[in-house]
Design an enzyme around this catalytic site. Structure first.
Site, PDB file in Angstrom:
ATOM      1  N   GLU A  33       0.932  -1.162  -0.072  1.00  8.31           N
ATOM      2  CA  GLU A  33       0.056  -0.020  -0.109  1.00  8.31           C
ATOM      3  C   GLU A  33       1.080   1.447   0.038  1.00  8.31           C
ATOM      4  OE1 GLU A  33      -3.898   1.108  -0.098  1.00  8.31           O
ATOM      5  OE2 GLU A  33      -3.239  -1.099   0.174  1.00  8.31           O
ATOM      6  N   TYR A  34       1.819   1.176   0.837  1.00  8.63           N
ATOM      7  CA  TYR A  34       3.007   2.203   0.833  1.00  8.63           C
ATOM      8  C   TYR A  34       3.555   2.546  -0.343  1.00  8.63           C
ATOM      9  CZ  TYR A  34       7.072   4.904   2.413  1.00  8.63           C
ATOM     10  OH  TYR A  34       8.027   5.661   2.495  1.00  8.63           O
ATOM     11  N   SER A  80      32.435  14.186  24.734  1.00  4.51           N
ATOM     12  CA  SER A  80      32.420  13.021  24.887  1.00  4.51           C
ATOM     13  C   SER A  80      32.167  12.202  26.104  1.00  4.51           C
ATOM     14  CB  SER A  80      34.163  12.492  24.405  1.00  4.51           C
ATOM     15  OG  SER A  80      34.827  13.377  25.515  1.00  4.51           O
ATOM     16  N   LEU A  81      32.191  11.011  26.094  1.00  2.00           N
ATOM     17  CA  LEU A  81      31.665  10.221  27.422  1.00  2.00           C
ATOM     18  C   LEU A  81      32.949   9.574  28.224  1.00  2.00           C
ATOM     19  CD1 LEU A  81      28.253   8.307  25.825  1.00  2.00           C
ATOM     20  CD2 LEU A  81      28.528  10.299  27.803  1.00  2.00           C
ATOM     21  N   GLU A 114      20.025   4.529  28.633  1.00  2.00           N
ATOM     22  CA  GLU A 114      19.804   4.005  27.370  1.00  2.00           C
ATOM     23  C   GLU A 114      20.798   3.134  26.592  1.00  2.00           C
ATOM     24  OE1 GLU A 114      20.074   7.646  24.557  1.00  2.00           O
ATOM     25  OE2 GLU A 114      19.446   8.643  26.392  1.00  2.00           O
ATOM     26  N   LYS A 116      23.788   1.995  24.325  1.00  3.87           N
ATOM     27  CA  LYS A 116      24.744   2.889  23.892  1.00  3.87           C
ATOM     28  C   LYS A 116      25.023   2.184  22.420  1.00  3.87           C
ATOM     29  CE  LYS A 116      29.343   5.128  24.330  1.00  3.87           C
ATOM     30  NZ  LYS A 116      29.994   4.549  22.815  1.00  3.87           N
ATOM     31  N   ASP A 118      26.276   1.446  18.769  1.00  4.18           N
ATOM     32  CA  ASP A 118      27.816   1.351  18.246  1.00  4.18           C
ATOM     33  C   ASP A 118      27.513   1.918  16.754  1.00  4.18           C
ATOM     34  OD1 ASP A 118      30.224   0.901  18.164  1.00  4.18           O
ATOM     35  OD2 ASP A 118      30.199  -1.309  18.170  1.00  4.18           O
ATOM     36  N   ARG A 137      30.370  14.313  13.923  1.00  2.10           N
ATOM     37  CA  ARG A 137      30.642  14.706  15.305  1.00  2.10           C
ATOM     38  C   ARG A 137      32.238  15.188  15.253  1.00  2.10           C
ATOM     39  NH1 ARG A 137      33.831  12.416  19.308  1.00  2.10           N
ATOM     40  NH2 ARG A 137      33.587  13.486  21.416  1.00  2.10           N
ATOM     41  N   GLU A 174      22.876   8.977  16.902  1.00  2.00           N
ATOM     42  CA  GLU A 174      23.477   8.174  16.440  1.00  2.00           C
ATOM     43  C   GLU A 174      22.899   7.482  15.079  1.00  2.00           C
ATOM     44  OE1 GLU A 174      26.067   7.999  18.713  1.00  2.00           O
ATOM     45  OE2 GLU A 174      27.587   6.131  17.887  1.00  2.00           O
ATOM     46  N   TYR A 226      19.567  11.121  20.631  1.00  6.21           N
ATOM     47  CA  TYR A 226      20.080  10.789  22.257  1.00  6.21           C
ATOM     48  C   TYR A 226      19.945  12.075  23.090  1.00  6.21           C
ATOM     49  CZ  TYR A 226      25.164  11.430  20.990  1.00  6.21           C
ATOM     50  OH  TYR A 226      26.192  11.919  20.465  1.00  6.21           O
ATOM     51  N   LYS A 315      30.304  -0.012  29.803  1.00  5.85           N
ATOM     52  CA  LYS A 315      30.665  -0.796  28.748  1.00  5.85           C
ATOM     53  C   LYS A 315      30.262  -2.398  28.904  1.00  5.85           C
ATOM     54  CE  LYS A 315      33.021   2.035  25.992  1.00  5.85           C
ATOM     55  NZ  LYS A 315      33.181   1.945  24.544  1.00  5.85           N
ATOM     56  N   CYS A 409      42.967 -38.347   6.034  1.00  3.36           N
ATOM     57  CA  CYS A 409      42.273 -38.199   7.457  1.00  3.36           C
ATOM     58  C   CYS A 409      43.186 -38.245   8.539  1.00  3.36           C
ATOM     59  CB  CYS A 409      41.013 -39.303   7.700  1.00  3.36           C
ATOM     60  SG  CYS A 409      40.459 -39.405   9.241  1.00  3.36           S
ATOM     61  N   CYS A 412      42.222 -41.820  10.854  1.00  2.00           N
ATOM     62  CA  CYS A 412      42.483 -43.012  10.290  1.00  2.00           C
ATOM     63  C   CYS A 412      43.384 -43.127   9.258  1.00  2.00           C
ATOM     64  CB  CYS A 412      40.822 -43.621  10.170  1.00  2.00           C
ATOM     65  SG  CYS A 412      40.291 -42.805   8.584  1.00  2.00           S
ATOM     66  N   CYS A 439      36.445 -37.710   5.153  1.00  2.87           N
ATOM     67  CA  CYS A 439      36.977 -38.878   5.468  1.00  2.87           C
ATOM     68  C   CYS A 439      36.168 -40.009   4.683  1.00  2.87           C
ATOM     69  CB  CYS A 439      37.393 -39.316   6.735  1.00  2.87           C
ATOM     70  SG  CYS A 439      37.840 -40.821   7.223  1.00  2.87           S
ATOM     71  N   CYS A 445      37.192 -45.663  10.226  1.00  2.00           N
ATOM     72  CA  CYS A 445      37.744 -44.208  10.756  1.00  2.00           C
ATOM     73  C   CYS A 445      37.202 -44.400  12.257  1.00  2.00           C
ATOM     74  CB  CYS A 445      37.244 -43.215  10.219  1.00  2.00           C
ATOM     75  SG  CYS A 445      37.821 -41.504  10.984  1.00  2.00           S
TER      76      CYS A 445
HETATM   77  O1  D41 Z   1      24.090   5.565  21.755  1.00  6.42           O
HETATM   78  C1  D41 Z   1      24.983   6.372  22.005  1.00  6.42           C
HETATM   79  N1  D41 Z   1      25.893   5.853  21.265  1.00  6.42           N
HETATM   80  C2  D41 Z   1      24.850   7.567  22.895  1.00  6.42           C
HETATM   81  C3  D41 Z   1      25.892   8.635  22.757  1.00  6.42           C
HETATM   82  C4  D41 Z   1      23.959   7.962  23.519  1.00  6.42           C
HETATM   83  N2  D41 Z   1      22.713   7.064  23.865  1.00  6.42           N
HETATM   84  N3  D41 Z   1      24.068   8.974  24.395  1.00  6.42           N
HETATM   85  C5  D41 Z   1      24.954   9.878  24.514  1.00  6.42           C
HETATM   86  N4  D41 Z   1      25.202  10.876  25.067  1.00  6.42           N
HETATM   87  C6  D41 Z   1      25.873  11.837  24.837  1.00  6.42           C
HETATM   88  C7  D41 Z   1      25.968  12.981  25.947  1.00  6.42           C
HETATM   89  C8  D41 Z   1      25.603  12.599  27.333  1.00  6.42           C
HETATM   90  C9  D41 Z   1      27.192  13.964  25.853  1.00  6.42           C
HETATM   91  C10 D41 Z   1      24.720  13.982  25.586  1.00  6.42           C
HETATM   92  C11 D41 Z   1      26.233   9.678  23.421  1.00  6.42           C
HETATM   93  C12 D41 Z   1      27.088  10.521  23.525  1.00  6.42           C
HETATM   94  N5  D41 Z   1      27.098  11.681  24.352  1.00  6.42           N
HETATM   95  C13 D41 Z   1      28.312  10.668  22.565  1.00  6.42           C
HETATM   96  N6  D41 Z   1      28.390   9.859  21.550  1.00  6.42           N
HETATM   97  C14 D41 Z   1      29.742  10.051  20.871  1.00  6.42           C
HETATM   98  C15 D41 Z   1      30.384  10.721  21.643  1.00  6.42           C
HETATM   99  C16 D41 Z   1      29.591  11.201  22.849  1.00  6.42           C
END
Ligand code: D41
Length: 779
Positions: A33-34, A80-81, A114, A116, A118, A137, A174, A226, A315, A409, A412, A439, A445
């Site tokens: 449909e879309y 950065s984080l 939430e 993270k 990749d 970024r 992201e 995010y 992590k 083999c 054997c 084999c 064997c």
């Molecule tokens: O999902 C992510 N990769 C993600 C990256 C996320 N869910 N939250 C993020 N929040 C931040 C701040 C706290 C600085 C607003 C981030 C990143 N930073 C981030 N991604 C790459 C560098 C920093």
């Protein structure tokens, strides 16, 4: 309708669908449909170019810019984080937050959690609700302008929904590639012999860096927001969590796993929960981002260097690591398949230390171009077997050794053969080279013999207890057993020779083996370990053909008549049964007194299915389908008459087309075709099926066909599973609950509600002794 109005209508509908599909994960419109709406819009716009605007859903892909990506300074740096690798790091982080805010440890602070993702972090500007610019970024201060590419990402709104957004709004998020899309992309690349991407992250990065937006558009990318950056001409909530919810209303995807939790305890619980979900998410994540939810507290906390003091990335254990491939060894499987196994320098990946990984087969080795001594990337997710996903060819020193398929083999010394893939057409076999090496030693064997025996005695096969790996090894090493048939001639004295056996244990094992000379045909067929034949197929063979003799002799074409048996399985069975060595083993077992509880006639279902017409359909005569075959069968009634027919005779058949006639004549002229149909008919007749006089076919109805039995309470002389197997063998259905349709309830001691229900309904009830007598009588 006025085309201008229709165009606006279509755009609204398509945007609404995109929102439901990409942001809410809740599509209401079928894809087809879309597609129809989209095509209609494209056609209308082609007819009225004056009404095309660049925020139309058809206008995502713009022209190719002639230079690279311009460098642009971020108005507000992208931070950065900090990372946390253990629970302790997270505990310390939360303690520091309390200290800086001068809040007692007992006071609860809320965190927004939430996954993270990749992927690649980007910034997108919306001015008056329209997408105006997107930057990578970069180093956090300066990024590259990838606006044209980001516009092609399907779930990035070109215009925000609603009208309550700030006049200038910067979204941060992201861009990532879901796993399914990544696999498909690599699959397509492999088909075209192009380079594949190592992981979804690299694929996302590579796709965003394309100079031609049309290529980016063809890649399955998604955005997940995010946070926000610049906000002018409007305000956002004080809560991070509420802010993201608002972004969702404006049409941006946010992570559906986002949660608001209380304090350290909530954060730790969220970690557990998400770690368990990780493999099933559909996209790669490398951890969790915890953020102090209250933006006023965020401001008080501030920043160190370039990272906020109010957020941290916890992590997960890495699922990929680099290590050295020390050697490739070859293992021999039950059917002789030689599989390469990587011996690795031990490495910690996916939460465990890994020193072996699978390499599947030689094709995989060729595809990876892997050599001994290489630095490789090992991947381990969840509980799956670790695998080598890539070789770091750039790290080669020149001392790496190519990997050779062993010509003999490793167990054997027999020859190793490359398997042929066989396709069976009408009486003809086409073969090509497969990627599996085998084999040829079969049971000579010891690796194959050991596994064949372990399978033969396993629980779902003959179920002989006391024959574990250690004992089977000994029996094979001491040459007491050269095939599964030899198990039955082992004596108590033979077992006494083995380590760990005394008089009583030897007698027990001896008795256990002898007892299994009586078993069911289905278990026995499964136990043989015929390639491609699992429990289900074994049961089909047993119930359909009813005797070992018929299973041993059945033509592959006949086998394909059985439910769920295709060409490949049918040929595998026939091939196994024709093999001289296998025939000796089967003969030997029969001679030693192997008997089956459930041997009987052909299944009535099978007899009903095969008629002369069906035989003709099976022989695939060009131009002859169901009706043609039925006409032929009615006209000739015997195969003999059909085989003698000439063109003149065929032209007399009513309702038989010229095309069908030509097809049949072609077959009649083909010696192989005539031989095959003759052999099949002969076999059907040998098996007791004569279609000229179908009424006379002797069919053994099973004694309990159509009956439903229920087992309840405990039995002493057998397990409930065994009782069930024996009743099923007599044709009964064994059910778990009693109803008025139940024919009989077998009740042992401890029977409860099922027994009272049976009595209430007046269903026949018998005890264990009654059952034993009954089984004795019927079998
Ligand atoms: O999902 C992510 N990769 C993600 C990256 C996320 N869910 N939250 C993020 N929040 C931040 C701040 C706290 C600085 C607003 C981030 C990143 N930073 C981030 N991604 C790459 C560098 C920093």
């Amino acid at each position: 309708m006025n085309p201008e109005i229709r165009i606006q209508q279509l755009r609204d509908q398509i945007n609404e669908h995109n929102y439901r599909y990409y942001v809410l994960d809740d599509p209401t419109l079928p894809d087809i449909e879309y597609d129809r709406l989209f095509i209609e819009l494209r056609e209308l716009e082609a007819a009225h170019p004056e009404w095309v605007s660049d925020d139309s859903p058809t206008q995502r892909v713009g022209a190719k810019p002639d230079s690279g990506f311009a460098e642009v300074r971020h108005e507000m740096p992208m931070l950065s984080l900090d990372n946390a690798f253990a629970d302790q790091d997270l505990t310390d982080f939360i303690r520091r937050v309390h200290e800086r805010l001068k809040r007692p440890a007992a006071e609860v602070i809320q965190f927004s959690c939430e996954p993270k993702l990749d992927g690649i972090a980007i910034s997108i500007f919306y001015e008056q609700g329209r997408l105006t610019r997107a930057l990578t970024r970069g180093d956090g201060y300066t990024g590259e302008d990838i606006t044209l590419n980001v516009r092609t990402v399907r779930n990035v709104p070109v215009r925000l929904r609603g009208d309550d957004w700030p006049e200038r709004l910067e979204i941060r998020g992201e861009i990532y590639m879901p796993r399914a899309g990544f696999e498909k992309l690599n699959e397509r690349a492999r088909e075209k012999d192009e380079k594949t991407f190592v992981n979804p992250r690299n694929a996302a990065a590579g796709s965003l860096r394309q100079l031609d937006p049309a290529i980016t558009a063809s890649r399955p990318l998604e955005l997940c927001a995010y946070s926000t950056g610049i906000v002018e001409g409007g305000t956002l909530p004080d809560s991070h969590y509420e802010t993201l919810k608002l972004l969702q209303q404006w049409g941006l995807r946010i992570n559906p796993e986002m949660r608001l939790v209380d304090g350290l305890e909530g954060c730790l619980a969220y970690y557990e929960q998400l770690a368990n979900k990780r493999d099933g998410l559909g996209y790669d994540i490398d951890g969790i981002v915890y953020k102090v939810d209250d933006k006023r507290l965020q401001e008080t906390l501030g920043y160190v260097a370039r990272a906020p003091r109010w957020a941290i990335a916890r992590k997960f254990p890495a699922q990929e690591e680099i290590t050295r491939l020390n050697a490739v060894e070859f293992q021999v499987g039950r059917t002789g398949a030689i599989t390469p196994v990587a011996r690795l320098e031990p490495v910690f990946v996916g939460g465990v230390t890994v020193s072996n990984a699978t390499l599947h087969n030689m094709d995989e080795i060729a595809r990876l171009d892997i050599r001994e001594g290489d630095q490789v990337i090992v991947h381990r997710a969840g509980d799956v077997i670790p695998k080598v996903v890539r070789v770091l060819t750039e790290k080669r020193t020149g001392d790496e050794k190519p990997i050779q398929v062993p010509s003999h083999c490793p167990v054997c010394g027999s020859d190793v053969e490359r398997t042929q893939l066989q396709r069976h057409g009408k009486g003809k076999v086409h073969s090509s080279e497969g990627s599996i090496y085998r084999c040829v030693g079969r049971l000579v064997c010891s690796a194959q013999l050991k596994q064949a025996i372990l399978h033969f005695v396993s629980r779902r096969a003959l179920d002989i207890e006391g024959l574990g790996e250690k004992n089977v090894d000994q029996l094979v090493e001491r040459k007491l057993v050269r095939s599964p048939a030899d198990l039955f001639s082992l004596t108590v004295e033979d077992f006494l020779q083995l380590d760990g056996f005394a008089q009583l244990s030897s007698e027990n094992l001896y008795n256990a083996i002898q007892a299994r000379k009586q078993t069911t045909l289905a278990r026995f067929i499964f136990a043989l370990g015929i390639p491609e034949v699992g429990e289900e197929t074994a049961r089909t063979l047993a119930t359909s053909l009813g005797s070992l003799q018929r299973i041993r002799t059945a033509l592959p074409e006949l086998l394909t008549w059985l439910p769920d048996i295709g060409n490949e399985v049918a040929f595998s069975i026939a091939h196994f049964m024709q093999d001289e060595h296998n025939r000796q083993i089967l003969d030997s077992m029969i001679e030693q007194g192997m008997v089956f509880d459930d041997e009987g006639g052909l299944s009535p279902a099978l007899v009903g299915q095969i008629s002369f017409a069906q035989l003709l359909i099976k022989m695939s005569i060009p131009g002859v389908a169901q009706t043609g075959a039925e006409n032929l069968a009615n006209y000739f009634t015997t195969l003999e008459a059909l085989l003698e027919a000439d063109a003149a005779r065929l032209s007399q058949i009513p309702r038989f087309s010229a095309k069908a006639r030509a097809g049949l004549l072609e077959c009649l002229a083909d010696k192989e075709w005539c031989r095959l149909i003759g052999a099949l008919e002969q076999q059907l007749s040998d098996f007791g099926m004569h279609w000229e006089c179908q009424a006379e076919v002797a069919v053994t109805e099973q004694p309990l066909s159509g009956q439903t039995w229920v087992l309840t309470g405990t039995l002493e002389s057998m397990t409930r599973d065994e009782a069930k197997d024996r009743l099923v063998a007599l044709g009964a259905k064994v059910s778990g609950s009693v109803s008025k349709n139940t024919d009989c309830v077998v009740a042992g001691p401890g029977a409860g509600s099922k027994l009272s229900k049976a009595e209430q309904l007046g269903v026949r009830v018998m005890d264990e002794a009654g059952l034993l007598a009954f089984l004795q009588e019927k079998s």
